[in-house]
Design an enzyme around this catalytic site. Structure first.
Site, PDB file in Angstrom:
ATOM      1  CB  CYS A  19      -0.930  -0.032   1.214  1.00  0.00           C
ATOM      2  SG  CYS A  19      -1.821   1.502   1.508  1.00  0.00           S
ATOM      3  CB  CYS A  27       0.158   2.009   4.040  1.00  0.00           C
ATOM      4  SG  CYS A  27      -1.503   1.326   3.816  1.00  0.00           S
TER       5      CYS A  27
END
Length: 312
Positions: A69, A72
């Site tokens: 991700c 993230c």
């Protein structure tokens, strides 16, 4: 997150009951155990009950993320920085959703990064997606106010945590005495004669310097075997079994190569074969080699026993 009651927005959507009563297990992989809380910790399905309990003392921010991700990876450093600046008033618990499917399912992590909080064991929604640092600061300030309203005003003792981290650091090796350092540098350069001279000087200054004595024995051995051809040395020793120097050379090579028993056996056999008035040099060399290996080594103990029997 303004005017949010703990658990109100997530009640019904998040069911932590199955995780709440799970017995804590050893953390998997590289996850850090949470029994000794730090400001930033990795949390798993197994260790989550401890985080729930911790949230009754200090608010816990849950960062649900994944390695793949991109957002993230943008958000996580911001969360860690802001939590660290708050000096123990918040704790950040990182959850890898791929490695912890039960937590991912419990928090309905359909989109990540997903950031929620735990206050007194109750989930509180914060935000989804990567948000600017100032927004993170504002949300965390509101979270602290909400926690205070619910009696959760504890903190993590940063000083104790730093002391524990310092205790885990291996102490620096003490600086070598000048003559030892000179000998070491000489050995590194392959100048064994200079190393021998340095150790001998150290022993002259302090006859009780056991490290210098051991170093001297080792470097003398290195000096004796330097450039010696093992095949030629064995042939010379086989051709002249009573030649002390030839037997010494092979014994040195054996010892340097790790064949300790062979080295001792060769010199003990030589000692036994020589007349009494020629044994002195062999005994001295044996004692020197014993010191290199160590008096408590079983091979030395056995060889000393045989030497004693030959002497008496």
């Amino acid at each position: 997150m303004t005017d949010v009651t703990p658990g109100a927005a997530l009640r019904g959507a998040v069911d932590l009951s199955a995780l709440r009563n799970r017995p804590a297990a050893a953390p998997a992989g590289n996850a850090a155990p949470v029994s000794a809380p730090s400001l930033v910790m990795d949390v798993t399905d197994e260790t989550f009950p401890q985080v729930l309990e911790l949230s009754r003392t200090v608010p816990v921010v849950i960062d649900l993320w994944a390695e793949w991700c991109g957002p993230c990876k943008q958000l996580s450093p911001i969360l860690e920085r802001v939590v660290t600046e708050l000096a123990g008033r918040l704790v950040l618990a990182k959850v890898d959703v791929d490695a912890n499917p039960q937590l991912s399912q419990a928090f309905r992590a359909q989109s990540i990064p997903l950031v929620v909080a735990l206050v007194a064991g109750q989930p509180v929604p914060l935000f989804t997606g990567a948000v600017p640092e100032q927004q993170v600061r504002d949300v965390f300030a509101q979270l602290l106010q909400l926690a205070a309203q619910n009696g959760v005003t504890g903190s993590i003792d940063i000083a104790a945590e730093e002391d524990a981290a310092t205790a885990d650091v291996e102490p620096a090796e003490p600086e070598l005495p000048p003559l030892h350092a000179e000998a070491f540098d000489a050995i590194e350069a392959g100048d064994y004669a200079r190393a021998i001279a340095a150790y001998e000087k150290a022993l002259a200054e302090n006859p009780r310097d056991d490290e210098a004595r051991a170093g001297l024995g080792q470097v003398k051995l290195l000096d004796r075997v330097q450039g010696v051809d093992l095949k030629d040395a064995r042939a010379a020793a086989a051709a002249a079994p009573a030649d002390i120097d030839a037997q010494f050379t092979v014994a040195d090579l054996d010892l340097a190569g790790g064949h300790v028993d062979d080295a001792f056996a060769r010199l003990l056999d030589l000692f036994a074969a020589l007349p009494s008035d020629e044994r002195g040099r062999v005994r001295e060399r044996l004692l020197e080699l014993f010191a290199l290996i160590g008096d408590t080594d079983p091979r030395v103990i056995r060889a000393r026993g045989r030497l004693a029997s030959l002497l008496f």
